[in-house]
Design an enzyme around this catalytic site. Structure first.
Site, short mmCIF file in Angstrom:
data_model
loop_
_atom_site.label_atom_id
_atom_site.label_comp_id
_atom_site.label_asym_id
_atom_site.label_seq_id
_atom_site.Cartn_x
_atom_site.Cartn_y
_atom_site.Cartn_z
N ILE A 209 0.98 -1.10 -0.23
CA ILE A 209 0.03 -0.02 0.01
C ILE A 209 0.70 1.16 0.03
O ILE A 209 1.59 1.41 0.87
CB ILE A 209 -0.86 0.30 1.27
CG1 ILE A 209 -1.51 -1.25 1.51
CG2 ILE A 209 -1.80 1.32 1.30
CD1 ILE A 209 -2.05 -1.34 2.76
N HIS A 210 0.62 1.99 -0.95
CA HIS A 210 1.68 3.16 -0.90
C HIS A 210 0.92 4.58 -1.80
O HIS A 210 1.68 5.49 -1.76
CB HIS A 210 2.97 3.06 -1.35
CG HIS A 210 2.99 2.95 -2.64
ND1 HIS A 210 2.78 1.72 -3.44
CD2 HIS A 210 3.59 3.69 -3.87
CE1 HIS A 210 2.83 1.95 -4.73
NE2 HIS A 210 3.64 3.11 -5.03
N ARG A 211 0.00 4.26 -2.57
CA ARG A 211 -0.71 5.34 -3.26
C ARG A 211 -1.05 6.46 -2.54
O ARG A 211 -1.72 6.10 -1.48
CB ARG A 211 -1.83 4.85 -4.17
CG ARG A 211 -1.32 4.07 -5.37
CD ARG A 211 -1.49 4.84 -6.84
NE ARG A 211 -0.13 5.22 -7.19
CZ ARG A 211 0.73 4.39 -7.61
NH1 ARG A 211 0.52 2.80 -7.58
NH2 ARG A 211 2.07 4.78 -7.73
N ARG A 244 6.26 5.98 3.30
CA ARG A 244 5.28 6.84 3.40
C ARG A 244 4.31 6.09 4.25
O ARG A 244 3.79 6.97 5.13
CB ARG A 244 4.77 7.18 1.91
CG ARG A 244 3.51 8.08 2.06
CD ARG A 244 2.88 8.36 0.83
NE ARG A 244 3.55 8.77 -0.19
CZ ARG A 244 3.35 8.41 -1.45
NH1 ARG A 244 2.53 7.57 -1.66
NH2 ARG A 244 4.01 9.13 -2.59
N ASP A 283 -2.13 -1.75 -4.12
CA ASP A 283 -2.57 -0.62 -4.89
C ASP A 283 -1.44 -0.05 -5.75
O ASP A 283 -1.29 0.88 -6.44
CB ASP A 283 -2.92 0.62 -3.83
CG ASP A 283 -1.94 1.22 -2.98
OD1 ASP A 283 -0.65 0.83 -3.36
OD2 ASP A 283 -2.03 2.03 -2.25
#
Ligand code: UDP
Length: 362
Positions: A209-211, A244, A283
């Site tokens: 998950i990083h979007r 992030r 994602d």
């Protein structure tokens, strides 16, 4: 005469793409490459590990630009890349994908009338709120050569009225070359290694998950993590966490004790996870395709994808960030395998196609 290609890279997926394209350039007579690393990703496990594992040539320039707002980062890169271009006077500037490094490189080069070569051109999510969508549309528009990974990408460009006249006065060149990420997945698949220090049950789920649309929207992030945490009560979920995402999760103080959170892994470890998992839930853009290359179904936690052909062939399902939809899609797809019957991404020859076309075009 030797043609000088100046390549701009800076983010994790670009290192993986460059691993095969830089090799093809090196192996091609008449081409030489200068590599500029913008510094967008700088942690050892987001940058150096890929140079070590994948044998990417050491960058000739390290700009060390990271962090700050999109404007600050892109602006600083623009300033520094322009200086390098004035010194190096390359025959073209090659950029990958859709990051701030991509846009800055394309903009700096086009203002100096240096041909821009865009690898992974023509992709669209049709969501202009995504920073990536802005970057890729602007980069395509100022490019001289557009290397498209898929037929869908070619079609997207046609619908938008491409080709336009490039800075050399000629129509832009649009070429279907296949997807360089398939080249890297195939090249390194046999060298995959198990990540150290993680215990995984058979049929585990690998998730990334990083979007920004997920990490920067607290409701979406909580919904995603709580879906995965529920699933992890019965099936282990390993999440190599993008820095992030980690920073945001720490601040939110969520109850996600069932998840196996690990540091970002190297590419060879990531390939191992993809080869051995029961399902991919992500994602990421690149990971959706890598799931497919490794024969695994994928659940994509986004509202759109640029890789629509995966949805069309039923290999990938789009579920957004809704908790129940995510859980339901995981339950339905866990353990499901898929097959690349139509060679959707060109079959692993994209980097060679690119090098050959560059020799002819420059
Ligand atoms: N990747 C990796 N280690 C990780 C997570 C991802 O090597 O811990 C690789 C992944 O296999 C893929 C690339 O990074 O090749 C995808 O990059 P990312 O998801 O950061 O970017 P996107 O493709 O969404 O632009």
């Amino acid at each position: 005469m030797m043609k000088k290609i100046l390549t701009i890279i800076g983010a994790r997926p670009q290192f993986i793409k460059a691993s095969v394209v830089s090799k093809a350039i090196l192996d091609t007579e008449g081409l030489t490459e200068v590599i500029v690393h913008t510094g967008q990703h700088f942690d050892a496990n987001m940058s150096a590990v890929f140079f070590d594992q994948l044998g990417i040539p050491k960058p000739d320039y390290q700009l060390s630009i990271s962090g700050g707002s999109h404007g600050v980062m892109t602006g600083r890169m623009l300033i520094e890349i322009e200086k390098v271009l004035l010194t190096e006077q390359p025959d073209c500037v090659l950029v990958y994908g859709d990051t701030n490094s991509t846009l800055s490189g394309a903009l700096a080069a086009s203002k100096l009338h240096i041909p821009v070569v865009h690898v992974e051109a023509g992709l669209r999510s049709f969501n202009m709120q995504m920073p990536e969508e802005v970057n890729r549309i602007l980069t395509d528009r100022v490019s001289t050569i557009l290397f498209c990974p898929t037929q869908t990408a070619i079609k997207n460009l046609q619908v938008e009225g491409y080709p336009f006249v490039a800075s050399n006065g000629q129509p832009q060149r649009i070429e279907l070359v296949g997807d360089v990420m398939q080249d890297s997945a195939e090249l390194f698949a046999t060298r995959a290694v198990k990540p150290q220090g993680v215990t995984l049950q058979d049929g585990f789920i690998v998730s990334t998950i990083h979007r920004a649309e997920n990490t920067d929207d607290t409701d979406r992030l909580i919904s995603i993590l709580s879906a995965l945490n529920d699933v992890a009560q019965h099936t282990s979920v390993v999440l190599p966490l993008h820095p992030r995402t980690r920073n945001i999760i720490v601040d939110l103080k969520l109850d996600i004790a069932n998840l196996t959170l690990i540091e970002p892994v190297g590419y060879l470890e990531m390939l191992w996870l993809l080869q051995h998992c029961g399902l991919v839930v992500t994602d990421s853009g690149g990971v959706q395709k890598e799931a497919y290359f490794m024969g695994k179904a994928c659940v994509t936690m986004r509202d759109q994808t640029e890789w629509v052909e995966l949805i069309e062939v039923g290999a990938n399902v789009l579920v957004g960030a809704d908790k129940e939809k995510i859980k339901d899609a995981i339950a339905r797809n866990l353990g499901r395998t898929v097959k690349d019957e139509q060679s959707l991404y060109g079959g692993g020859v994209a980097a060679n196609n690119i090098a050959k076309l560059l020799v002819a075009a420059l």
